[in-house]
Design an enzyme around this catalytic site. Structure first.
Site, short mmCIF file in Angstrom:
data_model
loop_
_atom_site.label_atom_id
_atom_site.label_comp_id
_atom_site.label_asym_id
_atom_site.label_seq_id
_atom_site.Cartn_x
_atom_site.Cartn_y
_atom_site.Cartn_z
N GLU A 169 0.92 -1.12 0.02
CA GLU A 169 0.05 0.08 -0.04
C GLU A 169 0.84 1.29 0.07
O GLU A 169 0.60 2.19 -0.71
CB GLU A 169 -0.93 0.00 1.25
CG GLU A 169 -1.98 -1.08 1.22
CD GLU A 169 -2.88 -1.38 2.20
OE1 GLU A 169 -3.71 -2.33 2.25
OE2 GLU A 169 -2.32 -0.98 3.33
N ASP A 298 -2.92 -8.28 18.46
CA ASP A 298 -1.48 -8.51 17.90
C ASP A 298 -0.92 -9.32 19.12
O ASP A 298 0.31 -9.80 18.72
CB ASP A 298 -0.94 -7.31 17.31
CG ASP A 298 -1.73 -7.00 16.22
OD1 ASP A 298 -2.46 -7.44 15.65
OD2 ASP A 298 -1.33 -5.65 15.66
#
Length: 415
Positions: A169, A298
């Site tokens: 990205e 995470d």
């Protein structure tokens, strides 16, 4: 007085858990080092001048204005006392808990080369994004003032390290900036002078996607002018460039996105961790030996039905937060808890304007349709109508005009 639930981290997992517990009989306290919830999937758009910081962040207190049982504490947790059931904060205070949810997130892993961080910032915070944005804008301004093409070449060169969704990205967005959207405002530099490198140590980009999407992503990047270097681990990063397989790429514009590791706070739990520093948790996300301390997002190592670790994605963290909030709110005992099961609704990554790849439950898309799906889903998950409206308006403006609206340098040039 209700029981105390301490949530460490105002990310996707922490906010989702707190929302489930809002208006319950529990006293919920969210502790975070920053005062805002950050929509990290769009952080790269702040770094590439497409969005403002306020478009993708919202004060945590603002999210829970009407939930009187939710308290927000700005602070950093430095220790956990499992015996006395307290968390210790950096300012010397401590908070008692009956339930503890640890969702402190992750940080970039430089694989023992911590000195690289100064020259190759990652993209985890608003501060990171603004630092990268201003570095990119400074380079364009410097290049504009240099007459000799050879001397201005380093300032028109960009290196993104890591071929995952963030790296792809970033590389695609920088290609749009450097080769199209901003160049019309500069008089002395030309789009063909810019060079963008995406460096990946593995043999392909977008490893979390099944073929043919990685190959389509690679082709799209190349068509946008990005040079993708595969099977090439980085050897050295300096202030003036990157050493890759005997080749030194001279540039001050290096961005790191090659790997993450869990917050160091997890190591203080005294439980087994994986190579990324994530806690090996039980099926109900509790830590071994304690049914009332949980790790999510995470920082948790959780396996799917095939035995593979779940990826560090926002949907995973959100589902885990809702799962924990539900059974805590319902007062379920450890024996009553069903194991956490992640429902995979798809994975996607955008590469540029009207360019993206998506894998939705086995159906693979690329191009404009994938980009449109990506945009709608990301707007839907933003917190707050104001943020959704502003992001939608910015994207429509950018799509029509090719212009990036937030090209501001807020600090003086360093050095």
């Amino acid at each position: 007085m209700g029981k105390n639930v301490i949530i460490v981290g105002g990310g996707f997992a922490g906010i989702s858990a707190a929302k489930k517990l809002a208006e319950s009989d529990f006293n919920v306290t969210i502790v975070d080092k920053t005062n805002h919830h950050l929509f990290q999937p769009l952080l790269y758009q702040v770094a590439t001048a497409a969005l403002s910081p306020g478009d993708i962040a919202m004060p945590i207190r603002g999210i829970f204005t009407k939930q009187k049982n939710v308290t927000v504490v700005l602070g950093e947790v430095t220790g956990i006392d499992k015996e006395s059931r307290r968390v210790h904060l950096k300012n010397g205070s401590n908070l008692p808990f009956h339930y503890l949810i640890l969702a402190p997130g992750a940080q970039y892993n430089y694989f023992g080369n911590d000195s690289w961080k100064e020259h190759a910032p990652g993209l985890k915070t608003l501060s990171d994004a603004l630092k990268i944005r201003e570095r990119i804008l400074f380079s364009l301004e410097k290049a504009e003032q240099i007459i000799d093409p050879a001397k201005r070449k380093p300032f028109l060169t960009y290196v993104v390290i890591g071929g995952g969704p963030t790296g792809v990205e970033m590389a695609g967005s920088i290609a749009e900036i450097a080769k199209r959207s901003m160049m019309r405002d500069f008089r002395n530099i030309k789009p063909e002078e810019t060079q963008i490198y995406l460096v990946e140590a593995a043999g392909r980009i977008l490893n979390g996607f099944d073929e043919p999407l990685p190959e389509k992503g690679l082709k799209t990047l190349k068509n946008m002018g990005v040079e993708v270097l595969l099977n090439l681990p980085v050897q050295e990063i300096k202030k003036n460039g990157v050493q890759v397989d005997g080749q030194f790429i001279e540039t001050p514009n290096v961005i790191w996105g090659a790997g993450v590791k869990a917050s160091p706070l997890i190591q203080k739990l005294g439980v087994e961790i994986d190579r990324m520093g994530r806690a090996m948790v039980e099926p109900d996300l509790s830590i071994p030996g304690d049914d009332y301390i949980f790790v999510a997002g995470d920082a948790a190592h959780v396996k799917d039905e095939d035995g593979n670790p779940l990826p560090g994605l926002a949907p995973v963290a959100m589902q885990q937060g809702k799962y924990l909030g539900n059974f805590i709110k319902n007062g379920q005992k450890p024996s009553q808890r069903k194991p956490f099961r992640y429902v995979d609704k798809g994975t996607m990554a955008t590469i540029g304007r009207a360019k993206a790849v998506a894998d939705i439950r086995g159906f693979k898309f690329s191009g404009f349709f994938a980009w449109l799906m990506w945009g709608l889903i990301h707007i839907f998950f933003l917190i707050g109508f104001r943020n959704r409206f502003r992001v939608f308006a910015e994207w429509i403006w950018h799509y029509i005009t090719f212009k990036r609206g937030v090209r501001l340098i807020a600090k003086e040039e360093e050095g």
